[in-house]
Motif scaffolding. Structure first.
Motif, PDB file in Angstrom:
ATOM      1  N   LYS A 140       0.564  -1.686   0.409  1.00 18.85           N
ATOM      2  CA  LYS A 140      -0.303  -0.019  -0.157  1.00 18.85           C
ATOM      3  C   LYS A 140       0.824   1.458   0.146  1.00 18.85           C
ATOM      4  O   LYS A 140       1.467   2.032  -0.577  1.00 18.85           O
ATOM      5  N   ASN A 141       1.835   1.248   0.565  1.00 18.03           N
ATOM      6  CA  ASN A 141       3.070   2.378   0.832  1.00 18.03           C
ATOM      7  C   ASN A 141       3.577   2.082  -0.429  1.00 18.03           C
ATOM      8  O   ASN A 141       3.559   3.903  -0.916  1.00 18.03           O
ATOM      9  N   GLN A 142       3.847   1.150  -1.133  1.00 14.60           N
ATOM     10  CA  GLN A 142       4.604   1.960  -2.943  1.00 14.60           C
ATOM     11  C   GLN A 142       3.120   2.029  -3.646  1.00 14.60           C
ATOM     12  O   GLN A 142       3.511   3.016  -4.384  1.00 14.60           O
ATOM     13  N   VAL A 143       2.953   1.687  -3.414  1.00 14.19           N
ATOM     14  CA  VAL A 143       1.292   2.351  -4.409  1.00 14.19           C
ATOM     15  C   VAL A 143       1.060   4.412  -4.288  1.00 14.19           C
ATOM     16  O   VAL A 143       1.110   4.837  -5.093  1.00 14.19           O
ATOM     17  N   ALA A 144       0.964   3.944  -2.891  1.00 16.08           N
ATOM     18  CA  ALA A 144       0.269   5.754  -2.728  1.00 16.08           C
ATOM     19  C   ALA A 144       1.896   6.585  -3.301  1.00 16.08           C
ATOM     20  O   ALA A 144       2.032   7.366  -3.610  1.00 16.08           O
ATOM     21  N   ILE A 145       3.163   6.067  -3.665  1.00 10.48           N
ATOM     22  CA  ILE A 145       4.542   6.718  -3.790  1.00 10.48           C
ATOM     23  C   ILE A 145       4.489   6.622  -4.588  1.00 10.48           C
ATOM     24  O   ILE A 145       4.850   7.585  -5.935  1.00 10.48           O
ATOM     25  N   SER A 146       3.905   5.496  -5.942  1.00 10.63           N
ATOM     26  CA  SER A 146       4.178   5.958  -7.179  1.00 10.63           C
ATOM     27  C   SER A 146       3.178   6.815  -7.837  1.00 10.63           C
ATOM     28  O   SER A 146       3.427   7.247  -8.223  1.00 10.63           O
ATOM     29  N   GLY A 205       3.124   9.270  -6.265  1.00  9.63           N
ATOM     30  CA  GLY A 205       3.185  10.493  -5.474  1.00  9.63           C
ATOM     31  C   GLY A 205       2.914  11.332  -4.675  1.00  9.63           C
ATOM     32  O   GLY A 205       2.365  12.260  -4.372  1.00  9.63           O
ATOM     33  N   GLU A 206       2.459  10.184  -3.623  1.00  7.01           N
ATOM     34  CA  GLU A 206       0.818  10.474  -2.483  1.00  7.01           C
ATOM     35  C   GLU A 206       2.132  11.010  -1.013  1.00  7.01           C
ATOM     36  O   GLU A 206       1.979  12.106  -0.073  1.00  7.01           O
ATOM     37  N   LYS A 207       3.067   9.678  -1.148  1.00  8.60           N
ATOM     38  CA  LYS A 207       3.669   9.999   0.283  1.00  8.60           C
ATOM     39  C   LYS A 207       4.907   9.533   0.207  1.00  8.60           C
ATOM     40  O   LYS A 207       5.583   8.921  -0.299  1.00  8.60           O
ATOM     41  N   LYS A 208       6.273  10.111   0.477  1.00  2.75           N
ATOM     42  CA  LYS A 208       7.568   9.862   0.775  1.00  2.75           C
ATOM     43  C   LYS A 208       7.674   7.946   1.174  1.00  2.75           C
ATOM     44  O   LYS A 208       6.728   7.747   2.285  1.00  2.75           O
ATOM     45  N   SER A 209       8.656   6.804   0.960  1.00  5.05           N
ATOM     46  CA  SER A 209       8.556   6.064   1.619  1.00  5.05           C
ATOM     47  C   SER A 209       9.474   6.140   2.801  1.00  5.05           C
ATOM     48  O   SER A 209      10.626   6.837   3.199  1.00  5.05           O
ATOM     49  N   ILE A 210       9.311   5.494   4.380  1.00  5.98           N
ATOM     50  CA  ILE A 210       9.888   5.554   4.881  1.00  5.98           C
ATOM     51  C   ILE A 210      10.642   3.763   5.829  1.00  5.98           C
ATOM     52  O   ILE A 210       9.488   3.012   5.688  1.00  5.98           O
TER      53      ILE A 210
END
Length: 109
Positions: free
Chosen positions: A67-73, A75-80
């Motif tokens: 889910k985090n990777q989808v958001a990153i792609s 442009g929603e948030k930075k990977s942590i």
């Protein structure tokens, strides 16, 4: 009895012990894959959790990461990295133990 009280106590009862989560995050941050059967046995020994809990933890963690990777792609948030997420005071105390456990697993590999 207030249902919010029972709901929160039920959620607390279902969560893994903080020490177990620390060990699992340390392992996952290092390997970024599912553990082998031998690695699972070692993680079960170290954490004291049940096999079903371990499998669920890895499934849920992969889903969160996806889910985090989808958001990153999007442009929603930075990977942590999981290991860099904010810790509360108790988690900070367990940070050193997390590193020791990771080193112990590495020596046994």
């Amino acid at each position: 009895q207030d249902s919010s009280i029972s709901d929160s106590s039920n959620a607390k009862a279902r969560s893994l012990p903080e020490e177990a989560r620390t060990i699992l995050y340390a392992w996952y941050d290092k390997h970024r894959r599912n553990p082998t059967k031998d690695e699972k046995q070692e993680l079960l020994r170290q954490t004291g959790i049940e096999p079903k809990q371990l499998n669920n933890w890895f499934r849920n963690t992969r889903q969160k990461e996806k889910k985090n990777q989808v958001a990153i792609s999007a442009g929603e948030k930075k990977s942590i990295p999981l290991s860099d997420k904010p810790f509360n005071a108790k988690q900070q105390k367990l940070g050193r133990e997390r590193e020791r456990n990771s080193n112990e697993l590495e020596r046994k590999s």
